[in-house]
Every structure is written in structure tokens, then in C-alpha cells.
Scaffold this motif. Sequence first.
Motif, short mmCIF file in Angstrom:
data_model
loop_
_atom_site.label_atom_id
_atom_site.label_comp_id
_atom_site.label_asym_id
_atom_site.label_seq_id
_atom_site.Cartn_x
_atom_site.Cartn_y
_atom_site.Cartn_z
N PRO A 374 0.81 -1.23 0.00
CA PRO A 374 0.00 0.00 0.00
C PRO A 374 0.84 1.28 0.00
O PRO A 374 0.49 2.26 -0.65
CB PRO A 374 -0.82 -0.12 1.29
CG PRO A 374 -0.83 -1.58 1.61
CD PRO A 374 0.49 -2.09 1.14
N TYR A 375 1.97 1.27 0.72
CA TYR A 375 2.84 2.44 0.76
C TYR A 375 3.52 2.65 -0.59
O TYR A 375 3.68 3.78 -1.05
CB TYR A 375 3.90 2.28 1.86
CG TYR A 375 3.34 2.15 3.24
CD1 TYR A 375 2.89 3.27 3.94
CD2 TYR A 375 3.23 0.91 3.87
CE1 TYR A 375 2.37 3.15 5.23
CE2 TYR A 375 2.72 0.78 5.14
CZ TYR A 375 2.29 1.91 5.82
OH TYR A 375 1.77 1.79 7.08
N PHE A 376 3.93 1.54 -1.21
CA PHE A 376 4.59 1.61 -2.51
C PHE A 376 3.67 2.26 -3.54
O PHE A 376 4.10 3.08 -4.36
CB PHE A 376 4.98 0.20 -2.95
CG PHE A 376 5.78 0.12 -4.22
CD1 PHE A 376 7.17 0.24 -4.19
CD2 PHE A 376 5.17 -0.07 -5.45
CE1 PHE A 376 7.92 0.16 -5.36
CE2 PHE A 376 5.90 -0.15 -6.62
CZ PHE A 376 7.28 -0.04 -6.57
N LYS A 377 2.40 1.92 -3.50
CA LYS A 377 1.45 2.44 -4.47
C LYS A 377 1.18 3.93 -4.27
O LYS A 377 0.76 4.63 -5.20
CB LYS A 377 0.15 1.65 -4.38
CG LYS A 377 0.27 0.24 -4.93
CD LYS A 377 -1.05 -0.52 -4.84
CE LYS A 377 -0.94 -1.88 -5.49
NZ LYS A 377 -2.19 -2.66 -5.37
N GLU A 378 1.42 4.42 -3.06
CA GLU A 378 1.19 5.84 -2.76
C GLU A 378 2.44 6.69 -2.92
O GLU A 378 2.40 7.91 -2.76
CB GLU A 378 0.64 5.99 -1.33
CG GLU A 378 -0.73 5.36 -1.11
CD GLU A 378 -1.80 5.99 -1.98
OE1 GLU A 378 -1.78 7.23 -2.12
OE2 GLU A 378 -2.64 5.24 -2.53
N MET A 379 3.58 6.06 -3.23
CA MET A 379 4.84 6.79 -3.33
C MET A 379 4.86 7.67 -4.57
O MET A 379 4.51 7.23 -5.66
CB MET A 379 5.99 5.80 -3.38
CG MET A 379 7.36 6.43 -3.27
SD MET A 379 8.63 5.24 -3.68
CE MET A 379 8.32 4.98 -5.41
N THR A 380 5.27 8.91 -4.38
CA THR A 380 5.36 9.85 -5.51
C THR A 380 6.78 10.38 -5.71
O THR A 380 7.05 11.02 -6.72
CB THR A 380 4.41 11.03 -5.29
OG1 THR A 380 4.74 11.69 -4.05
CG2 THR A 380 2.96 10.57 -5.24
N LYS A 381 7.68 10.14 -4.74
CA LYS A 381 9.07 10.58 -4.86
C LYS A 381 9.98 9.37 -4.69
O LYS A 381 9.90 8.67 -3.69
CB LYS A 381 9.43 11.61 -3.79
CG LYS A 381 8.72 12.94 -3.92
CD LYS A 381 9.18 13.88 -2.81
CE LYS A 381 8.49 15.23 -2.88
NZ LYS A 381 8.93 16.13 -1.79
N ALA A 382 10.83 9.13 -5.66
CA ALA A 382 11.73 7.98 -5.61
C ALA A 382 13.14 8.46 -5.27
O ALA A 382 13.80 9.11 -6.08
CB ALA A 382 11.73 7.24 -6.94
#
Length: 424
Positions: A374-382
Motif C-alpha cells: 500500500p505504501y509503494f502504491k502511494e509513493m510519488t518521490k523515488a
Amino acid sequence: MKKKLVSVLLTAAMVATMAAGCGSSDGGSGDGGSDEGGSGKEMTYWSMWNSTESQAKVIQEAADAYEEETGIHINIEWKGRDMKTLIGTALEAGEDIDLFDDDYMRVVMNTKDYLVDLSTLEGEEEFESHVMPVILDKAKSWGDGKLYVVPYQVYTTGVWYNKDMWEEAGLTEDDKPTTFEEFKEVCQKIKDAGYNPLTCNSDSVNLIYGFQMARYIGQEAVLECFNNGDWANEPAALQAAEDIAELVDAGYFSPNAPAQYPDGQNEIGFGESCMVLNASWIPNEINVNTQADLEFGFFPWPSVEGGVDGAEASMVGAQGYGINKESDMQQEAFDFATMIATGDYDLEMASSVNSIPSDTENTEWPAAIADAEPYFKEMTKAYDWAVGLETNADFTPIINENVVKLIKGESTPDEFISAISAAQ
């Protein structure tokens, strides 16, 4: 995909069910290629894995299937984690290497001058459609818009914890910390329950410092400080060191930290420590190394007061294949690399080592790391690995040495800043 790549991927997948098992010792991949139908060709592949690891078993299976399909024998030299220090020197010396793998950022950042531009190879455009956009964009950003690496075994990064210890400390899913203050409260509860809250390996401490500094100012500013050696004039550099020292002084790190890899992370499997900041390969490594069968929870590294980044920003990346531009088997090496990175072998890799599938058509995560999805899907900055603190092969060991001293309590935050400033 173009016909050649499709043929290799699909035929190899069918042959895999009949392949003659995994290979051999660390010296190579076995005696394949001696059959009468062989092409007589050999490809040399330096691998970042040890021959006993699950990744190696999947790769060896694919190599056997590839040889059955093409007649080309892949001579695999299992170099292990020393790859990151060996490959640059080997390429510079003109070693006979067709293909190698390492962290995909290091592959491009440290060896780009020796790599082939993959757009010159058949099937590259179609392969790109199978790569996660966040991974593809990052890889191309290091290559000035060109792709020099075949990413596979995708990872994300954050805090992994032993769910049993977590519950024994009276913590629930709702207690996952989102701020540094909440994180310290969680650490205290775990300590009160009789466990070391945090452990770490000495070779990954740059993650802790990089994450904490980036939470204040973001990766771009961290890289600016890193590239200019401006540590003494960046308040966040000192503040991040002070935050880590606060965790040390409170007794939240294991007394053995930082320990040699994999001894630090293994403390979780041995029931000594609860949490570790690292990538999504950690649950599998701990369970394999310690013969444990733990369930792991996950949360992103917490935000800080007055900072600019939070759970939306994380280190995300992959391992990656680089192809030597001096190789006369560039296309064959690319075909084999994409065979690992897509389709059935990607699924087998993910299930064997509990990693994130790299092929966008393979969407199901293994249960062992599902807490991070769930956190991975919400990530916007790599973030880059270690938030960019490992993009300079000469300076990385200096940062590492001094973060180790900070966590061991052998230097103060002020001494830490002075030491890295003087070194750079």
C-alpha cells in the motif's frame, strides 16, 4: 516484443520445466554446452549473487533453458556482494565479461562508460513497456535519457519489523509511526519489552543518515550538499547526525550495531532486535539466514518536524544487468537479461526470494512483503539508494565509516560533520 525476444522468452519458459536442474559451484555454471547440438558459443556473466542463494538458482535455471533454446552456454561466475568493488576494475582492465549485475544505480552511475546503449538492440522498445515507470525513469535519468541497464528484482525501502515482537511490546497496526517523535515512542515500548528496538548492518548505515537528512530537505538538497562538500553549512546535515545520536544515547540501537552483514539484520531472526531500515529483500534474507519463519510488518521511515518529505518519498530501485559494449554477444546478453526480468522467470524470482515483481504484467506481491505494497502504491518521490550518498565510489566509504562511528557512539555529531567535511 520483436520476434527474436519473444522466441527466447516463450521457448525458454517452456523448456524450463524440462531443464536439468540447477548448476554448480562458485566457479561457473556447470558443464553445459558440450552436447552435440550446442552452438559452441559461450557468454561470460559475472553475478552479484552467491551460488547458494535462491536468486542464483532461478538464474541458473534460466541459463540452462537459454542454452537449450540457443545452444549458447552461459559461464556464470558467482562473485557475491563483492561485485560492487570488483566490476569497475575488471572492466577497466578489459576482462572478458559480456554481462554483469549489481544494484541498477551503481551499474549506470559507476560503469556507464563501459556499457552498450540498449536502444541499439533488438527488442529494447518492447522491453521498456514491461518496466515500472518509476524504475525506467530513474534508470534513464542516470543515462542522460538513454537506457543502459536491464532492471530486475525491484525493491522498496523502509522499516521492517518482527510482528511478534511488535505485539509483545503492546503495539498494533495503528501504532506504526509517521513522525520521528512517534518513532522514538515506539522504540521505547520495544525496549521496555526487553528487545533491542533497532539493528543495522555496517554496510547499510548510509541509508539511515541519508533518509533522516532527506526528510528535512529532500534528496535534491542532500545531493547538492554531497556534491559540493558543504556539510558544515547545511543545518540538516548536523541535525540528522544529532537525531541519530539521540537514538544511540537512548539505547535504541542494538549494542552490536552496526554489525557486519548479515549479523546485524540476523538479530531479528534470532529474537534479539525488532526493526531494521533496509530494502524489501530483508524479510527473505533474515528467514533464510536464521531458519526463522517470521511475519514482517513495514512502515516508511518517519517524517521530521519542519521537514519536506514523508511516506511519499522512499528509496525504490532494482538490481540490474549491464552489457559490456566491447562484447560481441550484446544481443544475446540482452535476450538473456530480459528473460530474467520478465514473464515466468520474473514471477519465479519474486516467489523464490519474496521480492517485488519487475514485470508490470506480474502484479501479485509475495505475502512476506505485502505489508509494504500500500505504501509503494502511494509513493510519488523515488529516492536513489542511500538518497544518493553512494553515487561517489571514492567518498561513499568515508561517509560509511563515520556513520558507523556515530552509531557506535565513538564520535559526536559535531565530530561527524568535521570528519566528513575534512575528508571531502
